[in-house]
Design an enzyme around this catalytic site. Sequence first.
Site, short mmCIF file in Angstrom:
data_model
loop_
_atom_site.label_atom_id
_atom_site.label_comp_id
_atom_site.label_asym_id
_atom_site.label_seq_id
_atom_site.Cartn_x
_atom_site.Cartn_y
_atom_site.Cartn_z
N GLU A 133 0.83 -1.20 0.00
CA GLU A 133 0.00 0.00 0.00
C GLU A 133 0.86 1.25 0.00
O GLU A 133 1.81 1.38 0.78
CB GLU A 133 -0.90 -0.02 1.24
CG GLU A 133 -1.81 1.19 1.37
CD GLU A 133 -2.58 1.18 2.68
OE1 GLU A 133 -3.57 1.91 2.78
OE2 GLU A 133 -2.17 0.44 3.61
N LYS A 162 -9.42 2.16 -3.02
CA LYS A 162 -9.96 1.64 -1.78
C LYS A 162 -11.35 2.23 -1.52
O LYS A 162 -11.53 3.45 -1.55
CB LYS A 162 -9.01 1.98 -0.63
CG LYS A 162 -9.41 1.34 0.70
CD LYS A 162 -8.38 1.64 1.78
CE LYS A 162 -8.74 0.96 3.09
NZ LYS A 162 -7.77 1.27 4.17
N CYS A 178 -5.47 -2.89 2.82
CA CYS A 178 -5.30 -2.70 4.25
C CYS A 178 -6.49 -3.24 5.05
O CYS A 178 -6.80 -4.41 5.00
CB CYS A 178 -5.02 -1.23 4.55
SG CYS A 178 -4.39 -0.92 6.23
#
Length: 478
Positions: free
Chosen positions: A215, A281, A348
Amino acid sequence: LPITQVGGLPLPLAIPCVILLNAYLAVFTALTCLAMRRALIFFSSGSSEKPGQRPSFVPALAGGAAWAGFEVLGGLLFTGFPWLVLSAAFVPWPEWIQAACLTGGYGLSGLYAAGACLLAAAFPLRGRSLFLAGGVLLCLAPPLYGAVRLKNLPPTALSRPFGVLMVQGNIDQNQKWIPAFQQAAVRTYMNLTEQGLSRAGREGFEAIDLVLWPETAMPFYFQPSGADVLSDVLRRFVLRRGIHLAFGTLGSGISDGGGPVLFNRVQFLSPAGLNLGTYDKEHLVPFGEYLPLAADFQFLRRILQGMDFSPGRNAALVTLFPDGVRPLPGAADATPASNGVALGMLICYEVIFPELARQRVADGAHVLVTVSNDAWFGATPAPRQHLHLAAMRAVELRRPLVRATNTGYTAVVDAFGRIDKESRLFTETAVAAWVRPSGEITLFYLLHPFLRIFLAAAALLLLFLPRFRPGGRIFTHL
């Protein structure tokens, strides 16, 4: 630690933040205990709780439902934060978590909690052998199922492995967003990739089909096309090495209102250096990636380090080998996948939400891919807990999971939750592994939309039971 060392808040301001977070999480534990208490009294054999009274099996089962239900609610309310789920504590022993493919992680937590309630009710042992037997059965049934399952592994629909190289750059969180360090970050990841590819060749990997960087590994706006020096460097690197590359970066876009927005993005490049796809995301972390409107204070914005993200709305799948899986010489299971291998992306914290992982499988994913930056946690148990939560998604959906992190733990998890090729914390490394895609459909996948509604409703129903059961006896002594 994240708030002071990374977010830059003074200690007097950081302490209340930690206290408030823990107080919020403690609410779900308190409500679980209250629901268990209400169930014990309501379903007891008399009209009120009396010393020495023996409860029936029903309060223990209701206690398990309360535990599972409030784990579900903890993952739904106020954007959700399903951390420290009970079943994830058993990840180091894969036999104990295989039943999650039937019940899900939350349901498995409920089974173990109900078993613990029965064992607690069995003491003192005099006259309570049925409670002891029931508790032992509930606690040991899942690992017995898991042992049988792992001993008799079924063939997967897509069983041909492909090679993956996961790179862990160990970049200091407090330096990565400084513009002067951008070139250093690019060099670090390219050098580690070169070393990893060379080492993989010596270890017997015929080819590495996917290279995965974590990430925001590239702390700049990657430009799929157009003039940008660092973006061009990456494209030339991919073209020279002939690899599929997936890496975390920053993405920009336009909001519905016409203003600019920032995305937490994973960019995929083909071996020709062309844009293969992106994923932005969608489930952001409050106070970590954005500030809720009610808490939009300037002193809290320091925690974001200038990164105020917006949720993405694009598709989460990228397909490798669209013309069929690359042939693997000598493989016994040599039938290629006609439509390639679909990768379901999670960034994440998204991996701790069962519904997001299930959606990737519903979209057609054969492999779950997750990237993370756990540098925020420092040398705490949190990185290990995050890995264990990710492993639960693999078991629930019978999908292998590939995980690349900035500081660890980088790992591959097979479709049965067994962690392989795990890196160490705070090291620069590149980890190569074989990954076997899977197309299996689990009972949890089919039941999940109804299961979480049932568990959440059961927990709330137990919570609002009257303190004392009206009427006569229904459940007799055992």
